[in-house]
Scaffold this motif. Structure first.
Motif, PDB file in Angstrom:
ATOM      1  N   ASP A   1      59.903  67.959   6.517  1.00 59.90           N
ATOM      2  CA  ASP A   1      58.919  68.791   5.834  1.00 59.90           C
ATOM      3  C   ASP A   1      59.085  68.607   4.330  1.00 59.90           C
ATOM      4  O   ASP A   1      60.216  68.651   3.811  1.00 59.90           O
ATOM      5  N   VAL A   2      57.977  68.419   3.616  1.00 57.25           N
ATOM      6  CA  VAL A   2      58.024  68.228   2.170  1.00 57.25           C
ATOM      7  C   VAL A   2      56.983  69.136   1.515  1.00 57.25           C
ATOM      8  O   VAL A   2      56.162  69.751   2.197  1.00 57.25           O
ATOM      9  N   ASP A   3      57.033  69.188   0.182  1.00 57.66           N
ATOM     10  CA  ASP A   3      56.124  70.020  -0.606  1.00 57.66           C
ATOM     11  C   ASP A   3      56.152  71.468  -0.109  1.00 57.66           C
ATOM     12  O   ASP A   3      55.106  72.056   0.223  1.00 57.66           O
ATOM     13  N   ASP A   4      57.377  72.014  -0.048  1.00 58.04           N
ATOM     14  CA  ASP A   4      57.570  73.414   0.362  1.00 58.04           C
ATOM     15  C   ASP A   4      56.960  73.708   1.727  1.00 58.04           C
ATOM     16  O   ASP A   4      56.395  74.792   1.962  1.00 58.04           O
ATOM     17  N   GLY A   5      57.061  72.746   2.623  1.00 52.23           N
ATOM     18  CA  GLY A   5      56.599  72.945   3.992  1.00 52.23           C
ATOM     19  C   GLY A   5      55.117  72.749   4.202  1.00 52.23           C
ATOM     20  O   GLY A   5      54.616  72.939   5.313  1.00 52.23           O
ATOM     21  N   LYS A   6      54.403  72.317   3.157  1.00 56.87           N
ATOM     22  CA  LYS A   6      52.961  72.120   3.314  1.00 56.87           C
ATOM     23  C   LYS A   6      52.612  70.777   3.956  1.00 56.87           C
ATOM     24  O   LYS A   6      51.448  70.552   4.330  1.00 56.87           O
ATOM     25  N   ALA A   7      53.583  69.897   4.083  1.00 57.53           N
ATOM     26  CA  ALA A   7      53.355  68.594   4.724  1.00 57.53           C
ATOM     27  C   ALA A   7      54.515  68.288   5.664  1.00 57.53           C
ATOM     28  O   ALA A   7      55.674  68.608   5.370  1.00 57.53           O
ATOM     29  N   THR A   8      54.190  67.678   6.798  1.00 57.96           N
ATOM     30  CA  THR A   8      55.197  67.248   7.771  1.00 57.96           C
ATOM     31  C   THR A   8      54.997  65.768   8.046  1.00 57.96           C
ATOM     32  O   THR A   8      53.879  65.336   8.342  1.00 57.96           O
ATOM     33  N   ILE A   9      56.083  65.010   7.959  1.00 56.73           N
ATOM     34  CA  ILE A   9      56.031  63.561   8.151  1.00 56.73           C
ATOM     35  C   ILE A   9      56.901  63.196   9.351  1.00 56.73           C
ATOM     36  O   ILE A   9      58.102  63.502   9.368  1.00 56.73           O
ATOM     37  N   LYS A  10      56.311  62.548  10.337  1.00 49.65           N
ATOM     38  CA  LYS A  10      57.060  61.988  11.462  1.00 49.65           C
ATOM     39  C   LYS A  10      57.380  60.537  11.137  1.00 49.65           C
ATOM     40  O   LYS A  10      56.466  59.744  10.875  1.00 49.65           O
ATOM     41  N   ILE A  11      58.669  60.206  11.161  1.00 52.36           N
ATOM     42  CA  ILE A  11      59.095  58.857  10.794  1.00 52.36           C
ATOM     43  C   ILE A  11      59.259  58.043  12.075  1.00 52.36           C
ATOM     44  O   ILE A  11      60.336  57.999  12.682  1.00 52.36           O
ATOM     45  N   ILE A  12      58.166  57.441  12.518  1.00 53.27           N
ATOM     46  CA  ILE A  12      58.182  56.636  13.736  1.00 53.27           C
ATOM     47  C   ILE A  12      58.987  55.373  13.509  1.00 53.27           C
ATOM     48  O   ILE A  12      59.803  54.956  14.324  1.00 53.27           O
ATOM     49  N   SER A  13      58.745  54.748  12.373  1.00 49.40           N
ATOM     50  CA  SER A  13      59.467  53.543  11.994  1.00 49.40           C
ATOM     51  C   SER A  13      59.522  53.493  10.476  1.00 49.40           C
ATOM     52  O   SER A  13      58.524  53.788   9.813  1.00 49.40           O
ATOM     53  N   GLY A  14      60.690  53.174   9.921  1.00 52.89           N
ATOM     54  CA  GLY A  14      60.838  53.124   8.480  1.00 52.89           C
ATOM     55  C   GLY A  14      61.613  54.308   7.952  1.00 52.89           C
ATOM     56  O   GLY A  14      62.584  54.762   8.571  1.00 52.89           O
ATOM     57  N   GLN A  15      61.184  54.845   6.806  1.00 50.61           N
ATOM     58  CA  GLN A  15      61.904  55.953   6.178  1.00 50.61           C
ATOM     59  C   GLN A  15      60.963  56.758   5.304  1.00 50.61           C
ATOM     60  O   GLN A  15      59.940  56.263   4.819  1.00 50.61           O
ATOM     61  N   SER A  16      61.329  58.018   5.089  1.00 48.86           N
ATOM     62  CA  SER A  16      60.549  58.889   4.224  1.00 48.86           C
ATOM     63  C   SER A  16      61.426  60.031   3.740  1.00 48.86           C
ATOM     64  O   SER A  16      62.091  60.693   4.547  1.00 48.86           O
ATOM     65  N   HIS A  17      61.479  60.225   2.413  1.00 43.72           N
ATOM     66  CA  HIS A  17      62.175  61.348   1.808  1.00 43.72           C
ATOM     67  C   HIS A  17      63.612  61.478   2.324  1.00 43.72           C
ATOM     68  O   HIS A  17      64.082  62.576   2.652  1.00 43.72           O
ATOM     69  N   GLY A  18      64.283  60.340   2.413  1.00 41.67           N
ATOM     70  CA  GLY A  18      65.691  60.328   2.801  1.00 41.67           C
ATOM     71  C   GLY A  18      65.959  60.369   4.283  1.00 41.67           C
ATOM     72  O   GLY A  18      67.124  60.442   4.704  1.00 41.67           O
ATOM     73  N   VAL A  19      64.924  60.315   5.107  1.00 39.62           N
ATOM     74  CA  VAL A  19      65.088  60.363   6.565  1.00 39.62           C
ATOM     75  C   VAL A  19      64.678  59.009   7.157  1.00 39.62           C
ATOM     76  O   VAL A  19      63.616  58.480   6.828  1.00 39.62           O
TER      77      VAL A  19
END
Length: 351
Positions: free
Chosen positions: A194-212
């Motif tokens: 979850d980013v932007d104070d929970g206003k966005a959720t990113i599922k990392i199927i492949s690769g990386q995002s925000h340290g995950v």
């Protein structure tokens, strides 16, 4: 030559400092950022004040069409609007209602990635492999030297369609004759952030995002796939590997791309193709929107090779395509098990 020499020295110094393997610079050029998107000691990419947003090269609506046996797809990659966006060959947003599907058919020379958004799809091939992917699951299939399989929908009790995305990814020339394989990724295995104070959720199927990081590398060709939900007012800046080709497909709602004066609104079912130059993709949702928006961002390393395609056969020369057709028709060189084979799930549309 001096530029590449000093660049190699810089990479070596960074590798020693961060205790990371040397970055492979034998491909077209650096595939991991050095400056504006910084690879931290933990190898993640992070946006900085120096990051350069990727401009939109083009965007267009994916028009619905018939495919398979009664299925409906919105195809964006693999149409006159966007052909062979290396390494991507085809993108279908499919909807399979009861009585439709993709019965027995062959492949050679590519990988297919199927992401099920709702419903369930059964799979069966001529090697005896069988399985089902449910809502939120993925299947990565490497066709390699040859496979014949069927993909058929579950018959939902409420009569609803089975909906998802299927992406075709080219295989490097030296892997086009590899043995076929399958790898599944269950919805419960996909990490999210979850980013932007929970206003966005990113599922990392492949690769990386925000340290995950994603949990697995499931394709031979390096590909990032991110499923992003933007609630009203959400803002996300997503770093991507430099020089990789990248696009976004809007599943639901409207999404704004760019930043400040460059913001561009893009609607549902549109494919957004980005320029190669730049480090990040910036996206926003309207703060006054009545519902969330959803999109995927996909990036992949371009393959420096020709693409010669005839239907489900993707090779690098016309002679190789002719050979694939002959092999399939004569049950040779990878298609031996196709002779006399029929899938059970393809015989009837009723599960």
């Amino acid at each position: 030559m001096k530029f590449y020499f000093y660049t190699a020295l810089l990479i070596s110094a960074l590798a020693i400092y961060f205790k990371q393997p040397l970055i492979d610079i034998t491909s077209k050029f650096l595939t991991t950022e050095v400056a504006s998107v910084i690879p931290q000691a933990d190898h993640h990419l992070w946006a900085t004040d120096m990051s350069v947003p990727r401009a939109i090269k083009k965007n267009f609506l994916a028009v619905e069409q018939d495919e398979g046996a009664g299925a409906r797809v919105r195809r964006s990659i693999g149409t006159p609007n966007l052909r062979n966006f290396s390494p991507f060959l085809m993108l279908d947003h499919f909807s399979i209602k009861p009585g439709a599907g993709f019965p027995d058919h062959p492949h050679r020379g590519q990988e297919t990635i199927t992401y099920l958004i709702s419903g369930a799809v059964d799979h069966e091939d001529f090697a005896g492999n069988k399985g089902t992917i449910e809502s939120g699951d993925l299947q990565f299939m490497t066709a390699g030297r040859g496979i014949v399989h069927a993909e058929m929908p579950r018959q939902n009790s409420d009569g609803s369609a089975n909906v998802g995305l299927q992406l075709w990814v080219d295989l490097p020339e030296n892997l086009k004759q590899c043995e076929p394989r399958y790898r599944d990724l269950k919805a419960s295995e996909i990490p999210q952030v979850d980013v932007d104070d929970g206003k966005a959720t990113i599922k990392i199927i492949s690769g990386q995002s925000h340290g995950v990081d994603s949990v697995k590398d499931l394709a031979y060709t390096p590909v990032w796939i991110l499923d992003i939900e933007l609630r009203p007012g959400a803002k996300v800046t997503q770093p991507l590997p430099q020089t990789w080709n990248a696009f976004s497909y809007i599943l639901e709602g409207d999404v704004y791309f760019g930043d400040g004066d460059t913001l561009k609104k893009v609607g549902q079912y549109n494919n957004v193709v980005f320029e190669q130059e730049g480090d990040v993709v910036h996206i926003e949702a309207d703060p006054n929107a009545s519902k969330s928006s959803r999109l995927v961002i996909v990036a992949g390393t371009p393959l420096d090779q020709p693409v010669v395609q005839y239907g489900p056969f993707v090779l690098t020369t016309k002679d190789d395509v002719y050979q694939a057709l002959m092999d399939f028709q004569t049950y040779k060189n990878g298609f031996e098990r196709a002779e006399g084979w029929e899938s059970e799930i393809g015989k009837s549309m009723v599960h």
